[in-house]
Design a protein around this motif. Structure first.
Motif, short mmCIF file in Angstrom:
data_model
loop_
_atom_site.label_atom_id
_atom_site.label_comp_id
_atom_site.label_asym_id
_atom_site.label_seq_id
_atom_site.Cartn_x
_atom_site.Cartn_y
_atom_site.Cartn_z
N ASN A 174 -7.75 -2.62 1.38
CA ASN A 174 -6.30 -2.55 1.19
C ASN A 174 -5.62 -2.50 2.55
O ASN A 174 -5.51 -1.45 3.18
N ARG A 200 -2.31 6.29 -6.58
CA ARG A 200 -1.54 5.60 -7.63
C ARG A 200 -0.83 6.57 -8.58
O ARG A 200 -0.31 6.14 -9.62
N THR A 232 -3.55 -10.95 -2.45
CA THR A 232 -2.95 -10.27 -3.60
C THR A 232 -2.04 -9.13 -3.17
O THR A 232 -2.24 -8.54 -2.09
N THR A 234 -0.69 -5.66 -5.23
CA THR A 234 -0.78 -4.86 -6.44
C THR A 234 0.27 -3.75 -6.39
O THR A 234 0.34 -3.02 -5.39
N THR A 236 2.11 -0.43 -8.39
CA THR A 236 2.04 0.59 -9.43
C THR A 236 3.46 1.06 -9.72
O THR A 236 4.18 1.50 -8.81
N SER A 278 -0.44 -0.55 -13.16
CA SER A 278 -0.56 -1.33 -11.91
C SER A 278 -0.74 -2.79 -12.28
O SER A 278 -1.49 -3.12 -13.20
N GLN A 279 -0.05 -3.67 -11.56
CA GLN A 279 -0.14 -5.11 -11.83
C GLN A 279 -0.40 -5.84 -10.52
O GLN A 279 0.21 -5.53 -9.49
N THR A 280 -1.31 -6.82 -10.56
CA THR A 280 -1.71 -7.58 -9.37
C THR A 280 -1.09 -8.97 -9.42
O THR A 280 -1.19 -9.67 -10.44
N VAL A 282 -1.01 -12.70 -7.45
CA VAL A 282 -1.84 -13.54 -6.57
C VAL A 282 -0.92 -14.38 -5.69
O VAL A 282 -0.04 -15.10 -6.19
N GLU A 308 -0.54 -2.11 -2.85
CA GLU A 308 -1.82 -2.43 -2.23
C GLU A 308 -1.84 -3.93 -1.94
O GLU A 308 -1.40 -4.73 -2.77
N THR A 310 -4.22 -7.21 -0.23
CA THR A 310 -5.48 -7.72 0.32
C THR A 310 -5.21 -9.03 1.04
O THR A 310 -4.32 -9.80 0.66
#
Length: 605
Positions: A174, A200, A232, A234, A236, A278-280, A282, A308, A310
């Motif tokens: 992260n 979170r 990505t 993410t 929360t 939490s939703q990611t 792209v 978060e 990446t």
């Protein structure tokens, strides 16, 4: 009884020694190489790549502890650490029983990219030499990477490694936690850092959520401190109340601080999120230093309980992301060699670009978007002819007039010693194009590496593409086998024997026509002239663009007249968006051969 010096020390003896040294607890750097996976460019016998991470420094090949490739061109060995680390040191043990000099010139490369099998990652060190059977440690100062390559560039060689040991610390994937956070306003004590605390927890009273006041267009911004390719993001959402406040928020990623970073390109719109979830999202490798979350168009509280991110850090040398072209080509010394990440400076090492001996030779880097350029570093040829670079100019800007050589000047290179690198400070000059040009004399231009640092301005330049290669061609007649397709083969080779030039017979009003298959707005036409003979034959040729086939297309409107071109050089003509399906090159009014060694046509996408 006398000690032989071979007994192992007991733990109590180790503790006593540490206490004497003032250390009551020992901290040893762990060799993280042993937990990784390895591969190499080829396999010599049974000397598999795993032998270099077996924990054994035995250095005679017969002891079965050294990895060996075949005699490859540019042999390499790669260690996959499985996750990203900050690398402190790399220790290499060289072969003892033979051939210690084979390791000379090897490079240690570290990063997260598999481009060129990982050999394109940033360089930690160059191994000048390691004595037979000895181990040498190279300090990498926390370079980040999952992959560690050892590669011998520029020559055919065996690569033998009797042990590779690596120390470093695993990085949290992260990358948000490495950054700094700021937001449009502060609601009580709900500071922006709470959204990157690694927690979170989603109830406000738990002290892990950030919160703005009820702003018009509230925003939160993460500064990653350097540019990343973002995979990505993410998010929360708050759990104890008000989940719908996040609806319509946008994730924006880029390098610009215009409108506090909210003007950067958009990765995603958050339509809605259930409370406390939490939703990611792209982002497909979008590039940026800044990640903004903003609610446009309404007065709202912005609450984030965790963000978060990446992604992979980008090489700070932005030259490696661009496209290159040069005024002509000497042998196979293509312009791409000057941005291959390798400062090798002897021509035989195949890492230098070279033009022919042109009048006003030039090399141009297209960064694909506009940057503020901080520095340009140039590595000069080392084996010969260092003075050829003297008087070269570095030009930066957004214009392609005079092939980009008319852009503002950053610096004049008075001289660079053979084989050395020199950095020129450009003070944030803005431009998409960086040219290196030697004005006013006939000269070879040799560049063994060009490195550029800077920041994207947030202005994405439209991309010019060469559409000629997708077209169909015809010409007024055929000389030998010099078919018209040779002029759109992507090869600027300019000697007729290289079989990359189209030629007509000696026609009255010879012509060559490119059918682009549909109508385009034409930005530029670049023509490469023959290099081994007869450069003056092109004089007076016209470039015609349009949709008519009257007079074989030669009656279409004119973009430019070619007054003259030096032998073997390429010249770009700006057509300012003229519309047409057909591009003709025609020599009116006389009997002549028409020779074209390359025709490139650009439009904007």
């Amino acid at each position: 009884m006398h000690s032989t010096g071979n007994e192992m020390m007991t733990p109590s003896v180790v503790f006593v020694l540490l206490a004497v040294l003032g250390q009551t607890s020992a901290t040893f750097d762990t060799n993280i190489a042993r937990g990784g996976k390895v591969i190499q460019s080829s396999l010599y016998g049974n000397a598999v790549p795993e032998r270099a991470i077996d924990g054994n420094r035995a250095s005679n090949l017969g002891q079965g502890s050294c990895s060996v490739t075949r005699t490859d061109f540019k042999p390499w060995w790669r260690l996959d650490l499985v996750k990203t680390y900050q690398i402190n040191t790399v220790t290499i043990t060289n072969r003892r029983d033979c051939c210690a000099g084979r390791i000379n010139g090897a490079e240690i490369r570290i990063g997260n990219s598999l481009n060129d099998n990982g050999n394109g990652n940033p360089r930690c060190a160059v191994i000048s030499s390691i004595k037979a059977g000895t181990s040498q440690t190279f300090v990498c100062n926390g370079m980040e990477g999952r992959y560690l390559n050892i590669v011998i560039p520029g020559r055919r060689e065996y690569l033998t490694l009797c042990e590779v040991e690596v120390t470093g610390q695993a990085l949290d994937p992260n990358i948000a936690r490495r950054g700094n956070a700021i937001q449009s306003s502060l609601y009580e004590n709900e500071v922006p850092e709470r959204a990157i605390d690694g927690n979170r927890a989603s109830n406000l009273r738990e002290g892990s959520c950030t919160h703005t006041k009820k702003d018009l267009k509230p925003w939160w911004r993460l500064d990653l401190l350097k540019t990343y390719q973002i995979n990505t993001v993410t998010i929360t959402n708050r759990g104890d109340c008000c989940a719908a406040r996040i609806n319509g928020a946008e994730i924006r990623i880029g390098d610009s601080l215009n409108d506090n970073g909210n003007d950067n390109p958009r990765c995603a719109v958050i339509s809605s999120m259930a409370a406390g979830t939490s939703q990611t999202f792209v982002c497909n490798g979008m590039e940026g230093r800044y990640v903004n979350i903003v609610i446009p168009g309404r007065q709202e509280f912005l609450t984030l309980c965790e963000v978060e991110v990446t992604g992979q850090a980008l090489d700070p040398n932005i030259a490696r992301r661009g496209n290159v072209i040069q005024s002509s080509l000497y042998g196979n010394e293509v312009p791409e060699r000057a941005i291959d990440g390798n400062r090798a400076s002897n021509l035989g090492q195949r890492s230098c670009s070279v033009t022919m001996k042109d009048l006003k030779p030039w090399w141009r880097l297209d960064l694909l978007k506009t940057y503020q350029i901080n520095t340009v570093t140039i590595t000069n040829r080392g084996d010969c002819c260092a003075g050829r670079i003297n008087g070269a100019e570095i030009r930066i800007g957004n214009s392609l007039n005079d092939n980009g050589n008319g852009n503002p000047r950053c610096a004049v290179i008075s001289s660079i010693k053979g084989g050395t690198s020199q950095t020129f400070v450009c003070n944030e000059m803005e431009g998409r194009y960086i040219n290196i040009v030697i004005p006013g004399r006939r000269e070879y231009l040799t560049l063994c590496e060009v490195e550029v640092t800077g920041q994207a301005t947030g202005i994405t330049a439209p991309t010019d593409i060469n559409i000629a290669r997708g077209g169909k061609v015809i010409q007024s007649s055929l000389y030998g086998n010099e078919v018209p397709e040779r002029a759109i083969d992507g090869n600027r080779a300019s000697h007729l024997g290289q079989k990359s030039c189209s030629v007509t017979k000696t026609d009255f009003k010879p012509w060559w026509r490119l059918d682009l298959l549909k109508t385009y707005q034409i930005n530029t036409v670049t023509i490469t002239n023959r290099g081994d003979c007869c450069a003056g034959r092109i004089n007076g040729a016209e470039i015609r663009i349009g949709n008519s086939l009257n007079d074989n297309g030669n009656g279409n409107p004119r973009c430019a007249v070619i007054s003259s071109m030096a032998a073997g050089t390429s010249q770009t003509f700006v057509c300012n968006g003229m519309e047409g399906r057909y591009v003709n090159i025609v020599i009116p009014g006389r009997r002549e051969y028409l020779t074209l060694c390359e025709v490139e046509v650009t439009t904007t996408v």
